[in-house]
Motif scaffolding. Structure first.
Motif, short mmCIF file in Angstrom:
data_model
loop_
_atom_site.label_atom_id
_atom_site.label_comp_id
_atom_site.label_asym_id
_atom_site.label_seq_id
_atom_site.Cartn_x
_atom_site.Cartn_y
_atom_site.Cartn_z
N ASN A 22 -1.22 7.23 -7.17
CA ASN A 22 -0.47 6.31 -6.41
C ASN A 22 -0.86 6.08 -4.91
OD1 ASN A 22 1.23 5.69 -8.40
ND2 ASN A 22 2.91 7.16 -8.29
N GLN A 23 -1.15 7.34 -4.44
CA GLN A 23 -1.86 7.24 -3.10
C GLN A 23 -2.82 6.26 -2.72
OE1 GLN A 23 -2.67 11.29 -1.69
NE2 GLN A 23 -0.63 11.90 -1.84
N MET A 83 -1.27 2.73 -3.24
CA MET A 83 -0.79 2.22 -1.82
C MET A 83 -1.64 1.91 -0.73
SD MET A 83 2.58 4.90 -1.27
CE MET A 83 1.83 6.23 -2.01
N GLY A 127 -2.95 -1.76 -1.83
CA GLY A 127 -1.59 -2.70 -1.19
C GLY A 127 -1.83 -3.00 0.28
N SER A 129 3.92 2.93 -12.50
CA SER A 129 3.54 3.40 -10.99
C SER A 129 4.37 2.25 -10.58
CB SER A 129 2.35 3.31 -10.76
OG SER A 129 1.96 3.24 -9.38
N TYR A 163 3.74 1.01 -7.71
CA TYR A 163 2.65 0.52 -6.64
C TYR A 163 1.61 -0.33 -7.22
CZ TYR A 163 4.94 4.19 -4.16
OH TYR A 163 5.96 4.97 -3.52
N PRO A 187 12.16 1.83 -7.44
CA PRO A 187 12.02 1.23 -5.93
C PRO A 187 12.82 0.34 -5.74
CG PRO A 187 10.30 0.08 -7.56
CD PRO A 187 10.91 1.15 -8.51
N ARG A 239 11.59 3.76 -12.42
CA ARG A 239 10.90 2.52 -12.23
C ARG A 239 11.02 1.79 -13.48
NH1 ARG A 239 7.96 -1.84 -11.90
NH2 ARG A 239 5.65 -1.50 -11.54
N PHE A 245 -0.12 -6.45 -2.35
CA PHE A 245 0.86 -5.89 -3.49
C PHE A 245 1.93 -7.01 -3.56
CE2 PHE A 245 4.83 -2.70 -3.89
CZ PHE A 245 4.48 -2.62 -4.91
#
Length: 273
Positions: free
Chosen positions: A61-62, A65, A68, A98, A100, A134, A162, A216
């Motif tokens: 996920n990092q 991000m 995005g 996820s 993201y 989110p 999510r 994103f």
């Protein structure tokens, strides 16, 4: 010698996979280290969320991000198993779950082509057991729960997770030509590249207008849901019974709906600064 070399390469690749699963981290880090990466990625792979460690998914996920933040849109097929099921609970698909990435569900025609477009029973969708809901989708999800006329037993899913998918497209009636032979194929693996191609075309209009690409997508898709065609019928499969069902607004079968290209272009041009 050639066979031995191949075995060594395969063993090396297998050792680099996380728990024998898809090499998402290696791939996403390679994209992150590419200075001229494309602005849209479509991926038609996924793993059961409960087959991966939370730390591994959070590490991926990092990287999502980071992409995005660079203005790169990443879209994943939501899967072809409906809600997924291990006999006790629904099993979400990652990376579709996820927060993201943009998860793409599937639709089909009711009966023959030309009839009403409905949610496909295979369309992967539900709620993450790992990632919280989110901010960009909380209002839409709350509306879904407050107005749903059919819901599976609450023991099967995490209501506060999510929700996915975010958007959908046709997922059957596709042809792939292999060795000059057209073969019928289906699944959200067809829907994801369809939506990705549309997003790339929207980006083209933005660039021609001197505006940045969408990047994103999810906040835009929920804020501009009226630029999508809402799908209000059709249910996905659950645990030996119906899973979730499509309805007005966002739902965990078809998301916010299917793309309406002219409306998306206009919304993107107004939305972009």
């Amino acid at each position: 010698m050639i066979i031995l070399d191949i075995l060594v390469i395969l063993l090396y690749m297998l050792c680099r996979l996380h728990e024998g699963q898809e090499p998402f981290l290696q791939w996403i880090m390679a994209v992150g280290n590419t200075s001229d990466a494309p602005s849209v990625f479509s991926v038609s792979y996924g793993d059961d969320e409960d087959s991966l460690s939370t730390s591994y998914m959070e590490r991926i996920n990092q990287e999502f991000m980071k992409l995005g933040a660079r203005g790169i849109s990443v879209l994943f097929a939501s899967g072809d198993d409906g809600t997924g099921c291990n006999g006790k609970t629904f099993v979400p698909s990652f990376p579709a779950s996820s927060p993201y990435v943009t998860a793409v569900g599937g639709t089909g025609f009711e009966g023959i082509i030309g009839n009403a477009e409905v949610g496909n029973y295979i369309s992967g969708g539900g709620f993450s057991n790992v990632f919280s809901q989110p901010d960009y989708q909380q209002g839409a999800v709350q509306k879904f729960f407050s107005s749903a006329t059919h819901l599976p037993d609450s023991k099967y899913f995490n209501k506060s997770g999510r929700g996915y998918p975010d958007i959908s497209a046709l997922s059957n009636g596709f042809l792939v030509v292999c060795n000059l032979i057209p073969l019928p194929v289906a699944g959200t693996s067809c829907a994801a590249p369809t939506v990705s191609g549309i997003i790339a075309l929207v980006n083209d209009h933005l660039l021609q207008a001197g505006k940045p690409v969408l990047g994103f997508l999810n906040p835009f898709l929920y804020q501009q849901a009226s630029a999508l065609t809402d799908i209000t019928d059709g249910c996905n499969s659950g645990c030996l019974e119906t899973g979730f069902c499509s309805q007005s607004g966002w739902d965990p079968v078809t998301g916010n709906g299917v793309p309406n290209f002219p409306a998306l272009v206009q919304a993107a041009l107004k939305h972009s600064h």
